[in-house]
Design a protein around this motif. Structure first.
Motif, PDB file in Angstrom:
ATOM      1  N   GLN A 182     -11.995  -8.371  -7.677  1.00 49.05           N
ATOM      2  CA  GLN A 182     -11.422  -7.047  -7.415  1.00 49.05           C
ATOM      3  C   GLN A 182     -10.055  -7.156  -6.759  1.00 49.05           C
ATOM      4  O   GLN A 182      -9.161  -6.350  -7.027  1.00 49.05           O
ATOM      5  N   SER A 183      -9.879  -8.149  -5.911  1.00 53.00           N
ATOM      6  CA  SER A 183      -8.579  -8.343  -5.267  1.00 53.00           C
ATOM      7  C   SER A 183      -7.494  -8.623  -6.299  1.00 53.00           C
ATOM      8  O   SER A 183      -6.388  -8.089  -6.217  1.00 53.00           O
ATOM      9  N   ILE A 184      -7.806  -9.447  -7.299  1.00 53.49           N
ATOM     10  CA  ILE A 184      -6.834  -9.746  -8.353  1.00 53.49           C
ATOM     11  C   ILE A 184      -6.521  -8.493  -9.161  1.00 53.49           C
ATOM     12  O   ILE A 184      -5.355  -8.208  -9.465  1.00 53.49           O
ATOM     13  N   MET A 185      -7.563  -7.724  -9.513  1.00 51.43           N
ATOM     14  CA  MET A 185      -7.329  -6.502 -10.293  1.00 51.43           C
ATOM     15  C   MET A 185      -6.520  -5.498  -9.479  1.00 51.43           C
ATOM     16  O   MET A 185      -5.599  -4.858 -10.007  1.00 51.43           O
ATOM     17  N   PHE A 186      -6.845  -5.329  -8.202  1.00 47.60           N
ATOM     18  CA  PHE A 186      -6.076  -4.436  -7.336  1.00 47.60           C
ATOM     19  C   PHE A 186      -4.622  -4.884  -7.280  1.00 47.60           C
ATOM     20  O   PHE A 186      -3.692  -4.062  -7.307  1.00 47.60           O
ATOM     21  N   SER A 187      -4.410  -6.189  -7.184  1.00 45.46           N
ATOM     22  CA  SER A 187      -3.049  -6.725  -7.093  1.00 45.46           C
ATOM     23  C   SER A 187      -2.261  -6.423  -8.357  1.00 45.46           C
ATOM     24  O   SER A 187      -1.091  -6.036  -8.295  1.00 45.46           O
ATOM     25  N   LEU A 188      -2.898  -6.616  -9.520  1.00 48.54           N
ATOM     26  CA  LEU A 188      -2.204  -6.340 -10.783  1.00 48.54           C
ATOM     27  C   LEU A 188      -1.807  -4.869 -10.881  1.00 48.54           C
ATOM     28  O   LEU A 188      -0.690  -4.540 -11.305  1.00 48.54           O
ATOM     29  N   PHE A 189      -2.712  -3.971 -10.487  1.00 46.63           N
ATOM     30  CA  PHE A 189      -2.384  -2.546 -10.517  1.00 46.63           C
ATOM     31  C   PHE A 189      -1.236  -2.234  -9.561  1.00 46.63           C
ATOM     32  O   PHE A 189      -0.293  -1.505  -9.889  1.00 46.63           O
ATOM     33  N   MET A 190      -1.308  -2.807  -8.359  1.00 45.78           N
ATOM     34  CA  MET A 190      -0.314  -2.484  -7.347  1.00 45.78           C
ATOM     35  C   MET A 190       1.048  -3.070  -7.694  1.00 45.78           C
ATOM     36  O   MET A 190       2.086  -2.464  -7.399  1.00 45.78           O
ATOM     37  N   VAL A 191       1.072  -4.248  -8.326  1.00 47.14           N
ATOM     38  CA  VAL A 191       2.346  -4.847  -8.733  1.00 47.14           C
ATOM     39  C   VAL A 191       3.075  -3.923  -9.700  1.00 47.14           C
ATOM     40  O   VAL A 191       4.295  -3.741  -9.615  1.00 47.14           O
ATOM     41  N   ILE A 192       2.330  -3.334 -10.623  1.00 48.69           N
ATOM     42  CA  ILE A 192       2.957  -2.432 -11.599  1.00 48.69           C
ATOM     43  C   ILE A 192       3.510  -1.192 -10.906  1.00 48.69           C
ATOM     44  O   ILE A 192       4.624  -0.737 -11.197  1.00 48.69           O
ATOM     45  N   ILE A 193       2.745  -0.647  -9.950  1.00 45.17           N
ATOM     46  CA  ILE A 193       3.213   0.534  -9.224  1.00 45.17           C
ATOM     47  C   ILE A 193       4.391   0.179  -8.320  1.00 45.17           C
ATOM     48  O   ILE A 193       5.342   0.944  -8.167  1.00 45.17           O
TER      49      ILE A 193
ATOM     50  N   VAL B 164      -3.405  11.587 -10.823  1.00 47.43           N
ATOM     51  CA  VAL B 164      -2.593  12.798 -10.653  1.00 47.43           C
ATOM     52  C   VAL B 164      -1.390  12.523  -9.755  1.00 47.43           C
ATOM     53  O   VAL B 164      -0.286  13.010 -10.000  1.00 47.43           O
ATOM     54  N   VAL B 165      -1.595  11.717  -8.708  1.00 49.80           N
ATOM     55  CA  VAL B 165      -0.476  11.372  -7.824  1.00 49.80           C
ATOM     56  C   VAL B 165       0.579  10.582  -8.586  1.00 49.80           C
ATOM     57  O   VAL B 165       1.782  10.836  -8.471  1.00 49.80           O
ATOM     58  N   LEU B 166       0.139   9.629  -9.411  1.00 49.52           N
ATOM     59  CA  LEU B 166       1.091   8.804 -10.161  1.00 49.52           C
ATOM     60  C   LEU B 166       1.686   9.535 -11.356  1.00 49.52           C
ATOM     61  O   LEU B 166       2.741   9.144 -11.857  1.00 49.52           O
ATOM     62  N   ALA B 167       1.004  10.576 -11.836  1.00 43.80           N
ATOM     63  CA  ALA B 167       1.509  11.319 -12.989  1.00 43.80           C
ATOM     64  C   ALA B 167       2.808  12.063 -12.676  1.00 43.80           C
ATOM     65  O   ALA B 167       3.388  12.678 -13.572  1.00 43.80           O
ATOM     66  N   SER B 168       3.260  11.987 -11.436  1.00 41.76           N
ATOM     67  CA  SER B 168       4.579  12.544 -11.102  1.00 41.76           C
ATOM     68  C   SER B 168       5.671  11.880 -11.935  1.00 41.76           C
ATOM     69  O   SER B 168       6.727  12.471 -12.167  1.00 41.76           O
TER      70      SER B 168
ATOM     71  N   THR C 263     -10.207   4.606  -0.645  1.00 41.47           N
ATOM     72  CA  THR C 263     -10.014   5.946  -1.203  1.00 41.47           C
ATOM     73  C   THR C 263      -8.538   6.312  -1.311  1.00 41.47           C
ATOM     74  O   THR C 263      -8.194   7.265  -2.000  1.00 41.47           O
ATOM     75  N   PHE C 264      -7.659   5.561  -0.615  1.00 38.55           N
ATOM     76  CA  PHE C 264      -6.243   5.913  -0.630  1.00 38.55           C
ATOM     77  C   PHE C 264      -5.646   5.667  -2.017  1.00 38.55           C
ATOM     78  O   PHE C 264      -5.811   4.574  -2.564  1.00 38.55           O
ATOM     79  N   PRO C 265      -4.951   6.634  -2.591  1.00 42.23           N
ATOM     80  CA  PRO C 265      -4.171   6.333  -3.794  1.00 42.23           C
ATOM     81  C   PRO C 265      -3.139   5.241  -3.491  1.00 42.23           C
ATOM     82  O   PRO C 265      -2.573   5.179  -2.397  1.00 42.23           O
ATOM     83  N   SER C 266      -2.905   4.360  -4.471  1.00 43.10           N
ATOM     84  CA  SER C 266      -2.091   3.163  -4.234  1.00 43.10           C
ATOM     85  C   SER C 266      -0.664   3.483  -3.798  1.00 43.10           C
ATOM     86  O   SER C 266      -0.025   2.680  -3.102  1.00 43.10           O
ATOM     87  N   PHE C 267      -0.161   4.642  -4.179  1.00 46.23           N
ATOM     88  CA  PHE C 267       1.191   5.051  -3.791  1.00 46.23           C
ATOM     89  C   PHE C 267       1.371   5.036  -2.267  1.00 46.23           C
ATOM     90  O   PHE C 267       2.460   4.778  -1.750  1.00 46.23           O
TER      91      PHE C 267
ATOM     92  N   VAL D 210       1.302  -5.158  -2.004  1.00 43.15           N
ATOM     93  CA  VAL D 210       0.238  -5.709  -2.844  1.00 43.15           C
ATOM     94  C   VAL D 210      -0.783  -6.447  -1.985  1.00 43.15           C
ATOM     95  O   VAL D 210      -1.996  -6.340  -2.193  1.00 43.15           O
ATOM     96  N   MET D 211      -0.303  -7.204  -0.995  1.00 42.35           N
ATOM     97  CA  MET D 211      -1.197  -7.973  -0.123  1.00 42.35           C
ATOM     98  C   MET D 211      -2.150  -7.051   0.645  1.00 42.35           C
ATOM     99  O   MET D 211      -3.361  -7.297   0.701  1.00 42.35           O
ATOM    100  N   VAL D 212      -1.610  -5.977   1.232  1.00 47.29           N
ATOM    101  CA  VAL D 212      -2.455  -5.048   1.998  1.00 47.29           C
ATOM    102  C   VAL D 212      -3.495  -4.413   1.077  1.00 47.29           C
ATOM    103  O   VAL D 212      -4.685  -4.310   1.418  1.00 47.29           O
ATOM    104  N   PHE D 213      -3.068  -4.005  -0.095  1.00 51.55           N
ATOM    105  CA  PHE D 213      -3.961  -3.379  -1.069  1.00 51.55           C
ATOM    106  C   PHE D 213      -5.058  -4.346  -1.502  1.00 51.55           C
ATOM    107  O   PHE D 213      -6.215  -3.957  -1.692  1.00 51.55           O
ATOM    108  N   ALA D 214      -4.702  -5.645  -1.650  1.00 51.66           N
ATOM    109  CA  ALA D 214      -5.646  -6.647  -2.134  1.00 51.66           C
ATOM    110  C   ALA D 214      -6.562  -7.174  -1.041  1.00 51.66           C
ATOM    111  O   ALA D 214      -7.601  -7.771  -1.340  1.00 51.66           O
TER     112      ALA D 214
END
Length: 650
Positions: A582-593, A277-281, A501-505, A526-530
């Motif tokens: 999970q770190s790699i998957m988180f990184s891929l998601f965060m790179v796109i955002i 929902v946050v990203l659906a902006s 729990t934090f949305p990636s934004f 991306v690093m912090v998220f991963a």
């Protein structure tokens, strides 16, 4: 009788030697790159397949010739009707049923009572305090726009996930069909879901709700399947002996027995819904996400921090309440009706008091913007002073990283011949899993090369490589530090649970504040998220080692360093691999955002596809990201098994 030793089949040649041959061939291609034909450096134009055109043609056929547009319109109308109800109740949208809005004090009291009923005073204070914060900071309408979509999307997602999970449990064929779809669906970036929805539905709240429903269904399916499989056979036999029908056995025995897993699935649905929902902006979804996007674009850090705190508080409250619901067992209280329903009576009294307060003074119904508090000014002043203080350091660090690390690494990734990378991946796959793994690696990597987006994918790979490497350098030592002490481990895990729990934004706010809009900010976000999953799984992996093994090693005279290197880390490999994955998957998601703050990778092109509603291009890019994640997942899984361990489920 003399035993006869048969020669090995060619299919069983030495796995290590074949892998070395592949890697040597890859090295030769890299060394002699200058002498290679152009077609070996990058696939020629004639080999690039028009995947996007094929997908667009398929979508056009589905939409126009199969009449799917009528179905999607009917479904979107039903969702819109539900949204009208929740929007009217939560923030007074002037549409049917014209009974809202509910005063903010009533909603805060309701949240507090729900928190108390689930987990006591601490959760009650957090829940009620969050909604008080939202109201007095003047963010009520934005927050309710966000929650109105979550309130609609979550029941739809839970119902769909529950039905599909039951279907997968009942039918092996359904499970076999769903498994690869779920693997890809949970690897696709958020934007890949938005583009088809925009084509079929358009933009706005109902599009945001529908994309949220689609995005959050997969975890519910998996947890339902897991829960039903874990039901004890004794419970089933007891239910059958009681004379239950198949429907009664499912609704009154199996599902209640799988209650905990199903409610954990509900928790995941809620958190996925908030993230989407946050990203659906980006597709016109009003609310906190849209406001945060606007403020970040204007570089208004103080107001961005206010919105960020609200999103984080909502995420924590929703996470804690849904987890408390999952672990809370049903209670049967004896006594008079008033005693059994005392919490209900207290809640009704608080609701009545809230409506009276709202009638007496409009402040308790809605806090207007001119009455709202704000910490933007002090935050901007503190941030400005802090940035001014460390600006020489960040300027030098930004210049050094971009000039001497990031640009050379990016150019090195782009310089590699496509054929060399494909051959190297086949060699690595063969080394960890034989011919089958080599073919799987090529099946994931070759479509990316054939799509024509190889260079963008390599920039994405470079960003993920740098980010995950830095995350490992930071996360593993932090995990070791946390695992050394039980109290410290609990505190570290609490921080990790909260951060997840934090949305990636949210992770974009501090990096933009420190580094501005550039590649360093992207890498930092991306690093912090991963880093979070690496810290978490390092601690959990080390804590899960049986104490008898540790004591045995200590009695053998092993030093602390030997104990860590030769006992603890090898035994923690399954959990550590889950963390790396999970770190790699988180990184891929965060790179796109993070493409929002300026990159030249797949994420940037995906945002362009979203703005032009190009379904084919968007899905091709999304599948490219998903295949990169699935490739890394396959290699890590096979490597762990090749070391003689089996991964536990995360």
């Amino acid at each position: 009788m003399m035993a006869v030793t048969l020669p090995k089949s060619p299919l069983h040649l030495d796995q290590k030697r074949i892998a070395q041959a592949f890697l040597l061939a890859s090295l030769v291609l890299v060394v002699f790159r200058g002498a290679l034909p152009t077609g070996l450096v990058r696939l020629p134009e004639g080999m690039v397949l028009p995947f996007a055109d094929w997908i667009n043609a398929a979508f056009t056929f589905i939409r126009d010739d199969l009449g799917l547009m009528a179905f999607t319109r009917a479904f979107s109308d039903m969702v819109e009707l539900c949204l009208d109800v929740t929007a009217n109740l939560l923030y007074g949208k002037s549409r049917w049923p014209h009974v809202g809005p509910i005063p903010w004090v009533v909603i805060a009291a309701t949240a507090g009572m729900a928190g108390y009923a689930l987990a006591g005073w601490r959760l009650a204070t957090l829940s009620a305090g969050t909604f008080v914060w939202i109201a007095v900071m003047g963010q009520w309408k934005w927050a309710m726009e966000t929650l109105s979509v979550i309130v609609v999307a979550v029941p739809f997602s839970v119902a769909l996930g529950l039905l599909m999970g039951i279907l997968a449990w009942r039918s092996r064929w359904a499970e076999r069909i769903l498994n690869p779809i779920l693997n890809i669906a949970q690897s696709l970036p958020h934007f890949a879901y938005m583009i088809p929805v925009v084509v079929f539905i358009g933009v706005g709240p109902k599009a945001g709700a529908i994309v949220t429903i689609i995005f959050s269904v997969p975890p519910m399916i998996r947890m339902t399947l897991l829960g039903l499989r874990g039901v004890s056979p004794e419970i089933i036999e007891s239910g059958k002996m009681s004379g239950t029908t198949r429907l009664q056995l499912m609704t009154r025995v199996r599902l209640p027995a799988a209650r905990t897993e199903i409610l954990i699935g509900v928790n995941q649905v809620i958190m996925q819904s908030l993230a989407m929902v946050v990203l659906a902006s980006f597709i016109g979804m009003p609310g906190l996400g849209q406001k945060l996007l606007q403020l970040l674009q204007a570089l208004k850090i103080g107001l961005s921090v206010e919105i960020g705190i609200t999103i984080v508080l909502l995420a924590i409250v929703l996470d804690r309440m849904s987890k408390a619901w999952a672990v809370k067992q049903p209670e049967h209280i004896a006594g008079p009706w008033l005693h059994r329903h005392r919490l209900l009576m207290i809640w009704l009294g608080l609701v009545a008091l809230g409506f009276v307060l709202a009638w007496v003074h409009p402040y308790f119904a809605e806090v207007e913007r001119k009455q709202a508090l704000s910490m933007a000014g002090p935050v901007d002043a503190v941030v400005g002073g802090f940035i001014g203080l460390i600006d020489p350091v960040t300027d030098w660090l930004r210049w050094f990283l971009i000039t001497w690390v990031l640009i050379p690494l990016r150019d090195a990734f782009l310089w590699l011949p496509t054929t060399a990378v494909l051959v190297a991946l086949a060699g690595i796959g063969w080394r960890v899993g034989g011919l089958r793994s080599a073919l799987v690696c090529l099946a994931f990597a070759l479509p990316i090369a054939l799509s024509g987006w190889w260079d963008r994918a390599m920039i994405t790979a470079y960003t993920v490589f740098v980010s995950v490497t830095l995350a490992l350098m930071i996360g593993v030592p932090l995990g070791l530090l946390g695992a050394a002490n039980e109290t410290r481990a609990r505190r570290f895990l609490l921080v990790c649970d909260t951060a997840q729990t934090f949305p990636s934004f949210i992770y974009l706010i501090p990096v933009i504040m420190l580094f501005g809009v550039n590649d360093v900010a992207v890498i930092a976000a991306v690093m912090v998220f991963a880093t979070v999953p690496i810290v978490r799984y390092t601690i959990e992996g080390l804590r899960s080692i049986p104490p008898e093994i540790v004591e045995s090693a200590q009695m053998s005279g092993a030093s602390a360093g030997q104990l860590l290197r030769h006992v603890k880390l090898p035994l923690a490999v399954p959990t550590l691999v889950v963390g790396a994955n999970q770190s790699i998957m988180f990184s891929l998601f965060m790179v796109i955002i993070a493409a929002f703050i300026g990159t030249q990778d797949l994420g940037q092109e995906m945002q362009r596809a979203l703005s032009s509603t190009d379904v084919g291009k968007g899905l091709v890019l999304g599948f490219a990201v998903a295949f990169m994640g699935l490739l890394a997942d396959h290699l890590l899984l096979k490597w762990a098994r090749s070391q003689g361990v089996s991964l536990r489920s995360s």
